[in-house]
Design an enzyme around this catalytic site. Structure first.
Site, PDB file in Angstrom:
ATOM      1  N   ARG A  15       0.802  -1.226   0.000  1.00 48.85           N
ATOM      2  CA  ARG A  15       0.000   0.000   0.000  1.00 48.85           C
ATOM      3  C   ARG A  15       0.841   1.284   0.000  1.00 48.85           C
ATOM      4  O   ARG A  15       0.325   2.373  -0.205  1.00 48.85           O
ATOM      5  CB  ARG A  15      -0.952  -0.023   1.212  1.00 48.85           C
ATOM      6  N   LYS A 352      33.929  22.460   2.952  1.00 48.08           N
ATOM      7  CA  LYS A 352      33.994  20.997   2.974  1.00 48.08           C
ATOM      8  C   LYS A 352      35.331  20.536   3.516  1.00 48.08           C
ATOM      9  O   LYS A 352      36.378  21.048   3.116  1.00 48.08           O
ATOM     10  CB  LYS A 352      33.829  20.459   1.549  1.00 48.08           C
TER      11      LYS A 352
HETATM   12  C1  UD1 Z   1      -1.534  -6.990  11.228  1.00 46.20           C
HETATM   13  C2  UD1 Z   1      -2.440  -7.942  12.017  1.00 46.20           C
HETATM   14  C3  UD1 Z   1      -3.678  -7.177  12.486  1.00 46.20           C
HETATM   15  C4  UD1 Z   1      -3.269  -5.994  13.319  1.00 46.20           C
HETATM   16  C5  UD1 Z   1      -2.277  -5.116  12.562  1.00 46.20           C
HETATM   17  C6  UD1 Z   1      -1.691  -4.075  13.492  1.00 46.20           C
HETATM   18  C7  UD1 Z   1      -2.125 -10.155  11.026  1.00 46.20           C
HETATM   19  C8  UD1 Z   1      -2.724 -11.206  10.160  1.00 46.20           C
HETATM   20  N1  UD1 Z   1      -2.833  -9.039  11.163  1.00 46.20           N
HETATM   21  O1  UD1 Z   1      -2.260  -6.583  10.074  1.00 46.20           O
HETATM   22  O2  UD1 Z   1      -4.513  -8.026  13.261  1.00 46.20           O
HETATM   23  O3  UD1 Z   1      -4.396  -5.260  13.706  1.00 46.20           O
HETATM   24  O4  UD1 Z   1      -1.173  -5.897  12.062  1.00 46.20           O
HETATM   25  O5  UD1 Z   1      -0.955  -3.135  12.790  1.00 46.20           O
HETATM   26  O6  UD1 Z   1      -1.066 -10.367  11.579  1.00 46.20           O
HETATM   27  N2  UD1 Z   1       5.130  -9.164   7.487  1.00 46.20           N
HETATM   28  C9  UD1 Z   1       6.129 -10.065   7.233  1.00 46.20           C
HETATM   29  N3  UD1 Z   1       5.892 -11.095   6.381  1.00 46.20           N
HETATM   30  C10 UD1 Z   1       4.687 -11.306   5.806  1.00 46.20           C
HETATM   31  C11 UD1 Z   1       3.660 -10.371   6.081  1.00 46.20           C
HETATM   32  C12 UD1 Z   1       3.902  -9.321   6.928  1.00 46.20           C
HETATM   33  O7  UD1 Z   1       7.234  -9.930   7.749  1.00 46.20           O
HETATM   34  O8  UD1 Z   1       4.549 -12.288   5.077  1.00 46.20           O
HETATM   35  C13 UD1 Z   1       5.412  -8.030   8.389  1.00 46.20           C
HETATM   36  C14 UD1 Z   1       5.291  -6.695   7.719  1.00 46.20           C
HETATM   37  O9  UD1 Z   1       6.547  -6.256   7.226  1.00 46.20           O
HETATM   38  C15 UD1 Z   1       4.787  -5.781   8.837  1.00 46.20           C
HETATM   39  C16 UD1 Z   1       4.072  -6.723   9.765  1.00 46.20           C
HETATM   40  O10 UD1 Z   1       4.461  -8.029   9.425  1.00 46.20           O
HETATM   41  O11 UD1 Z   1       5.838  -5.153   9.531  1.00 46.20           O
HETATM   42  C17 UD1 Z   1       2.560  -6.579   9.674  1.00 46.20           C
HETATM   43  O12 UD1 Z   1       2.162  -6.838   8.351  1.00 46.20           O
HETATM   44  P1  UD1 Z   1       0.974  -6.050   7.668  1.00 46.20           P
HETATM   45  O13 UD1 Z   1       0.762  -6.610   6.317  1.00 46.20           O
HETATM   46  O14 UD1 Z   1       1.180  -4.599   7.788  1.00 46.20           O
HETATM   47  O15 UD1 Z   1      -0.237  -6.507   8.613  1.00 46.20           O
HETATM   48  P2  UD1 Z   1      -1.626  -5.776   8.801  1.00 46.20           P
HETATM   49  O16 UD1 Z   1      -2.489  -6.070   7.639  1.00 46.20           O
HETATM   50  O17 UD1 Z   1      -1.424  -4.371   9.149  1.00 46.20           O
HETATM   51 CA    CA Z   2       0.371  -3.048   9.277  1.00 48.26          CA
END
Ligand code: UD1
Ligand code: CA
Length: 487
Positions: A15, A352
């Site tokens: 996003r 510099k």
């Molecule tokens: C996640 C939570 C949600 C919570 C929210 C809080 C899950 C399924 N959902 O959603 O319940 O309310 O965070 O902000 O966990 N990441 C990885 N590998 C992956 C996917 C994600 O390392 O395969 C990391 C991302 O870099 C990020 C974090 O996990 O730092 C969260 O991922 P993101 O996709 O932002 O989760 P949300 O949809 O925000």
């Molecule tokens: Ca997130």
């Protein structure tokens, strides 16, 4: 109990619409992930594992932190899969494992400590940090049963209309006992709208396996705001700015307009300093007491002494500025510029990798590079150290009390001895001994009565032209006007 931490930072950050990994986007000039790691490190975990994936090398090199292990998530299969990637690094660890997202920079170590305390007190095997918010959209909803037990977390995409109304959300921060963590992660199945392995599913699995799960509410719900797109990035920047600026003002610094002043949480500013709007103080910067900075100044990784004035529109990086110095307006101090006590760097001056000695002045329109200036040196307007021959950089050494005339070109390598003087407009290619005057410029030629001669010539031309053709008045004026310009 012992503590280890897993920070999830492998996501692409779809996003954000960016080619840079999300966690490297900055808030007040610092990567998002760095804030999370700082908050975690205040809890002194025995081990911290950062799960990286998209842009892994970039993330590693930009953090370059000690005491951190990295785990690699090859495919982004979801947060549950990401957490499981840390298993090898933590295979021998026994204790509490704090798992958290890498994308919520407002989290404080205070809240994490409170969370850990509440978890230990509860005796639960798992705790989730939650928050009550007015607008829960985008977050996982926390489903709590009648007995106030945490039942499960439902992602927005999978939630029913009824569940979507829940205002208690999951922060993405958990503490799980290491003895149940890995088996729980194994139990996750990608059975949801996104076909991902959700870390949040460990709650429901744990409940099925009869473990108690605690929900701990964060006291300030803004702390758990995650960054998913650029709008959220700007909103969090604004919250962080307010937070840091309030701390700075409460420590005795005047910010004329805090909404337009950008100070990194790494910066240290002394009492009675005054910062004007449009100023950015980033990186490891220190500003001393009673210094006046701005408006519209950029300072990064620099040390500014006490009682310094940095006037409007200066750009300062990797420099050090001594007590009582004045800089600008419109000065550029580049890395390794050292401006010593009481010196002056004026407008349109670039410095510099050079030292400007105590009390020395470079007041106008100069470039000083790879140079050493002693005490009380005066550099005339328009002076340039010609430090680069197209291949190598060379040094200019100017001793104490030297007077460099305006528009001097100092062709390096070159030395100017103590108290020496250079004539204005000189090109100095050879060393100037102590106390000498060096002039290296073309001698002036004076041609007397130039004006008279040229106008005589012009009128002569005019009369010849008139006798040849009397037809056009326009011709007359044209030749009359241009005569002065010709020859
Ligand atoms: C996640 C939570 C949600 C919570 C929210 C809080 C899950 C399924 N959902 O959603 O319940 O309310 O965070 O902000 O966990 N990441 C990885 N590998 C992956 C996917 C994600 O390392 O395969 C990391 C991302 O870099 C990020 C974090 O996990 O730092 C969260 O991922 P993101 O996709 O932002 O989760 P949300 O949809 O925000
Ligand atoms: Ca997130």
């Amino acid at each position: 109990m012992k503590l280890a931490a897993i920070v999830l930072a492998a996501g692409f950050g779809k996003r954000m619409k960016s080619s840079m990994p999300k966690v490297l986007h900055t808030v007040l000039g610092r990567p998002i992930l760095k804030y999370v790691l700082d908050a975690v490190s205040a809890l002194s975990p025995l081990q911290t594992v950062v799960v990286v994936g998209y842009g892994a090398e970039e993330v590693k090199s930009s953090l370059g932190l000690h005491g951190i292990k990295y785990a690699y998530q090859k495919k982004r299969l979801g947060t549950g899969h990401a957490a499981a990637c840390a298993r090898t690094e933590l295979s021998k660890f026994k204790g509490n494992v704090l798992i958290l997202n890498g994308d919520f920079p407002l989290i404080t170590s205070k809240s994490l400590k409170r969370f850990l305390g509440a978890h230990e007190k509860s005796g639960s095997k798992i705790s989730v940090l939650t928050a009550m918010v007015d607008d829960p959209s985008g977050y996982g909803r926390v489903v709590i049963d009648k007995a106030r037990n945490l039942e499960r977390i439902v992602e927005e995409k999978d939630a029913s209309a009824e569940q979507r109304k829940i205002k208690e959300i999951n922060s993405g921060t958990y503490i799980v006992s290491s003895d149940i963590l890995w088996p729980l992660l194994k139990g996750i199945k990608p059975e949801n709208k996104q076909k991902e392995y959700y870390l949040t599913d460990i709650i429901e699995i744990a409940r099925k396996r009869k473990f108690t799960v605690s929900a701990v509410r964060v006291s300030d719900s803004t702390e758990i705001l995650g960054i998913n797109d650029r709008v959220e990035l700007s909103q969090i920047e604004a919250i962080m700015r307010t937070r840091v600026n309030e701390r700075v003002m409460n420590s005795g610094v005047t910010l004329i307009d805090p909404g337009l002043t950008h100070i990194s949480s790494d910066a240290v500013i002394g009492r009675d300093a005054v910062i004007y709007p449009g100023t950015h103080v980033y990186g490891q910067t220190r500003i001393g007491r009673e210094s006046i900075i701005g408006p519209n100044v950029w300072i990064k990784d620099s040390t500014i002494g006490n009682g310094v004035t940095v006037r409007s529109s200066c750009y300062i990086t990797g420099a050090s500025v001594g007590d009582g110095v004045t800089v600008g307006p419109f000065a550029h101090l580049r890395p390794e510029a050292r401006i010593l006590k009481g010196a002056k760097v004026g407008n349109f001056v670039e410095i510099k990798k050079s030292t400007v000695g105590p009390g020395s002045k470079v007041s106008h329109l100069s470039y000083i590079g790879d140079a050493t200036l002693g005490k009380d040196v005066n550099i005339g307007a328009g002076t340039i150290t010609c430090n680069y021959d197209g291949i190598n950089k060379h040094k200019t050494e100017i001793a104490d009390k030297v007077f460099i005339g305006s528009d001097t070109m100092l062709v390096a390598p070159v030395k100017v001895g103590k108290g020496a003087v250079t004539g204005a407009g000189s090109t100095i290619t050879k060393d100037v001994p102590e106390g000498a005057l060096a002039i290296g410029r073309a001698r002036q030629t004076v041609i007397e009565n130039w004006q008279q001669k040229t106008s005589e010539k012009a009128s002569k031309n005019k009369s010849t032209a008139n006798s040849k053709s009397k037809s056009s008045t326009r011709n007359k004026t044209t030749s009359g006007k241009s005569a002065r310009g010709k020859k």
